[in-house]
Design a protein around this motif. Structure first.
Motif, PDB file in Angstrom:
ATOM      1  N   PRO A 132      -4.351   5.790   8.692  1.00 47.55           N
ATOM      2  CA  PRO A 132      -5.098   5.808   7.431  1.00 47.55           C
ATOM      3  C   PRO A 132      -4.716   4.633   6.538  1.00 47.55           C
ATOM      4  O   PRO A 132      -3.588   4.184   6.532  1.00 47.55           O
ATOM      5  CB  PRO A 132      -4.681   7.149   6.817  1.00 47.55           C
TER       6      PRO A 132
ATOM      7  N   TYR B  93      -7.959  13.880   3.039  1.00 45.13           N
ATOM      8  CA  TYR B  93      -8.663  12.930   3.895  1.00 45.13           C
ATOM      9  C   TYR B  93      -7.761  11.751   4.269  1.00 45.13           C
ATOM     10  O   TYR B  93      -7.862  11.208   5.374  1.00 45.13           O
ATOM     11  CB  TYR B  93      -9.896  12.374   3.176  1.00 45.13           C
ATOM     12  N   HIS B  94      -6.908  11.348   3.354  1.00 44.03           N
ATOM     13  CA  HIS B  94      -6.050  10.193   3.594  1.00 44.03           C
ATOM     14  C   HIS B  94      -4.782  10.550   4.361  1.00 44.03           C
ATOM     15  O   HIS B  94      -4.250   9.711   5.088  1.00 44.03           O
ATOM     16  CB  HIS B  94      -5.663   9.546   2.255  1.00 44.03           C
ATOM     17  N   GLU B  95      -4.298  11.757   4.189  1.00 43.74           N
ATOM     18  CA  GLU B  95      -2.988  12.107   4.746  1.00 43.74           C
ATOM     19  C   GLU B  95      -3.060  12.885   6.053  1.00 43.74           C
ATOM     20  O   GLU B  95      -2.046  13.029   6.740  1.00 43.74           O
ATOM     21  CB  GLU B  95      -2.192  12.886   3.696  1.00 43.74           C
TER      22      GLU B  95
ATOM     23  N   HIS C 195      -9.620  14.899  -1.391  1.00 48.10           N
ATOM     24  CA  HIS C 195      -9.589  13.466  -1.148  1.00 48.10           C
ATOM     25  C   HIS C 195      -8.228  13.048  -0.580  1.00 48.10           C
ATOM     26  O   HIS C 195      -8.150  12.239   0.361  1.00 48.10           O
ATOM     27  CB  HIS C 195      -9.868  12.739  -2.468  1.00 48.10           C
ATOM     28  N   ARG C 196      -7.180  13.605  -1.136  1.00 47.52           N
ATOM     29  CA  ARG C 196      -5.835  13.265  -0.651  1.00 47.52           C
ATOM     30  C   ARG C 196      -5.645  13.735   0.791  1.00 47.52           C
ATOM     31  O   ARG C 196      -5.004  13.043   1.604  1.00 47.52           O
ATOM     32  CB  ARG C 196      -4.793  13.898  -1.570  1.00 47.52           C
TER      33      ARG C 196
ATOM     34  N   HIS D  16     -14.501   4.174   3.539  1.00 44.43           N
ATOM     35  CA  HIS D  16     -13.591   3.083   3.160  1.00 44.43           C
ATOM     36  C   HIS D  16     -13.879   1.786   3.906  1.00 44.43           C
ATOM     37  O   HIS D  16     -13.267   0.763   3.598  1.00 44.43           O
ATOM     38  CB  HIS D  16     -12.138   3.493   3.411  1.00 44.43           C
TER      39      HIS D  16
ATOM     40  N   TYR E 203      -6.786   8.796  -6.278  1.00 44.58           N
ATOM     41  CA  TYR E 203      -7.671   9.754  -5.623  1.00 44.58           C
ATOM     42  C   TYR E 203      -8.699  10.388  -6.559  1.00 44.58           C
ATOM     43  O   TYR E 203      -9.743  10.857  -6.100  1.00 44.58           O
ATOM     44  CB  TYR E 203      -6.843  10.883  -4.996  1.00 44.58           C
TER      45      TYR E 203
ATOM     46  N   TRP F 138      -9.042  11.686   8.273  1.00 42.12           N
ATOM     47  CA  TRP F 138      -9.197  10.270   7.941  1.00 42.12           C
ATOM     48  C   TRP F 138     -10.291   9.604   8.783  1.00 42.12           C
ATOM     49  O   TRP F 138     -10.979   8.693   8.330  1.00 42.12           O
ATOM     50  CB  TRP F 138      -7.892   9.519   8.122  1.00 42.12           C
TER      51      TRP F 138
ATOM     52  N   ASP G 119      -3.561   4.617  -0.143  1.00 44.68           N
ATOM     53  CA  ASP G 119      -3.383   6.034  -0.491  1.00 44.68           C
ATOM     54  C   ASP G 119      -3.036   6.226  -1.958  1.00 44.68           C
ATOM     55  O   ASP G 119      -2.078   6.929  -2.318  1.00 44.68           O
ATOM     56  CB  ASP G 119      -2.305   6.671   0.389  1.00 44.68           C
TER      57      ASP G 119
ATOM     58  N   HIS H   1     -13.329   9.994   6.776  1.00 47.15           N
ATOM     59  CA  HIS H   1     -13.272   9.311   5.488  1.00 47.15           C
ATOM     60  C   HIS H   1     -13.204   7.797   5.657  1.00 47.15           C
ATOM     61  O   HIS H   1     -13.592   7.049   4.747  1.00 47.15           O
ATOM     62  CB  HIS H   1     -12.058   9.805   4.701  1.00 47.15           C
TER      63      HIS H   1
ATOM     64  N   HIS I  90      -8.655   1.919  -5.352  1.00 44.13           N
ATOM     65  CA  HIS I  90      -8.577   2.921  -4.295  1.00 44.13           C
ATOM     66  C   HIS I  90      -9.187   2.393  -2.999  1.00 44.13           C
ATOM     67  O   HIS I  90      -8.742   2.736  -1.900  1.00 44.13           O
ATOM     68  CB  HIS I  90      -9.311   4.201  -4.728  1.00 44.13           C
TER      69      HIS I  90
END
Length: 410
Positions: A409, A249-251, A246-247, A263, A352, A256, A349, A259, A340
């Protein structure tokens, strides 16, 4: 007969033939307008009864079709678990309820066009055999779509989570049919229909990519652990994999893009969690289930974990608020996961974890909720750049970068 009258006959015939088509189109358009709308439902207007009648009519018709073609439209893992007789009785009750409500509304003159469509769906289901469709022996290893899984999960989730959301709402004024519910329902349907393809892809990838890591002696040692500690360990292993996936996907900007679809929901409820890119579903399941496969948790533990993750995934997106107390520092709650999904600056971010909230506190990624703002002010991606609609959202990660640059992101 006068010559002029004879010449008008083709036009009369055309007008008579066109009338049923226009009538059907008017009824379909009225139903489409209802399905395309959103907003609050109020008792006493017949709208709730109309929606229930139409929804049950659709599900009953789909159920009858599944009865006719069980080898292609039912999920093997499910068809060995449920009783066909119980499903027949449930369908009979649903047909009676849908038929009764739609007929009553027709008599009372309430939304006649849509209720006539609902009654026609009931008649079509009955004409195709209704709850009496014979189900004989059929092959078990055929390509399939999870139509039965879609019907059962939609009914069950609606009954359970809509009730919970109304009893313990986080946002009291939020409606069941909030904006963009149609898009999330399409995600829900496609994810269920593709369950066979998704499972096949995930299982193939795991067994061919991670089998070399398997140690049978180690797996036997894991399976000898008592059930409850083994289950808690299984959830921890899965959540550690989920956390770092999951992290990522954001970083990682490329990930992203996929993902961001999840969101982009601007309203949180039990259906919002279904908004996901199909490729993200596959990648995440491989990343989470691979370590469980390698460690070799027992079948009972895995089955229980699947129930836990399924329930918690829906609950954590739901419009629900409960007094969790100190538990909020141990397990992920709807309040925790709502932050989140927030587009507020302090929530970007963060949070997670999917099961154990202490992982975010451990790794320093837990949201520090401001005392003056106990609830998020807004949800969605920063900049609100995601298009609406299932197809557009599935295509989004593959679109060329816009001239102004792809939003970062959030």
């Amino acid at each position: 007969m006068p010559k002029r009258s004879i010449s008008r006959i083709p036009y009369v015939i055309e007008a008579v033939a066109r009338k049923p088509v226009e009538l059907v189109r008017a009824h379909v358009d009225d139903t489409a307008d209802l399905l395309g709308s959103s907003g609050a439902l109020r008792f006493g207007q017949g709208l709730i009864a109309t929606i229930v009648a139409f929804a049950l009519g659709v599900l009953c018709l789909l159920g009858v079709v599944a009865f006719h073609f069980p080898e292609y439209l039912t999920t093997p893992e499910l068809r060995h678990q449920y009783s066909v007789d119980v499903l027949r009785q449930a369908m009979l009750v649903a047909l009676l309820v849908a038929g009764g409500l739609s007929l009553a509304n027709l008599v009372l003159g309430i939304r006649r066009k849509t209720n006539l469509v609902a009654f026609a769906l009931v008649l079509a289901a009955v004409a195709l055999g209704g709850s009496r469709v014979p189900v004989g022996n059929f092959p078990d290893h055929t390509p399939y779509i999870g139509l039965d899984w879609f019907i059962l999960d939609l009914l069950g989730s609606t009954l359970v989570f809509v009730a919970i959301e109304k009893l313990f709402p986080l946002y009291r004024n939020q409606t069941v049919f909030r904006p963009e519910w149609q898009t999330d329902l399409k995600h829900f349907a496609v994810n269920h229909f593709l369950v066979g393809l998704i499972l096949l892809t995930v299982n193939f990838t795991i067994h061919h990519g991670f089998a070399w890591l398997v140690s049978h002696d180690f797996q036997l040692a894991v399976q000898r652990i008592w059930f409850v500690p083994q289950l808690l360990l299984c959830i921890l292993v899965a959540d550690l994999a989920q956390y770092w996936t999951h992290r990522a996907y954001h970083e990682i900007p490329f990930l992203w893009k996929f993902h961001a679809v999840h969101h982009s929901a601007k309203t949180m409820d039990w259906l919002a969690g279904s908004r996901q890119h199909v490729l993200e579903i596959i990648f995440t399941r491989v990343a989470v289930l691979a370590p469980l496969f390698v460690l070799g948790f027992s079948e009972a533990v895995i089955n229980t974990y699947i129930i836990v993750v399924g329930f918690q995934a829906v609950l954590n997106h739901a419009n629900v608020h409960l007094p969790w107390g100190p538990l909020k520092y141990l397990i992920v709650t709807p309040d925790f996961h709502h932050w989140h999904h927030s587009s507020d600056d302090e929530a970007i971010d963060r949070n997670y974890a999917a099961h154990y909230s202490f992982l975010d506190y451990l790794f320093g990624t837990a949201v520090k909720v401001p005392a003056h703002k106990p609830l998020p002010a807004a949800y969605g991606v920063v900049g609100d750049y995601m298009p609406d609609g299932w197809r557009a959202q599935q295509a989004f990660p593959f679109r060329a970068r816009p001239a102004t640059g792809t939003p970062p992101p959030s």
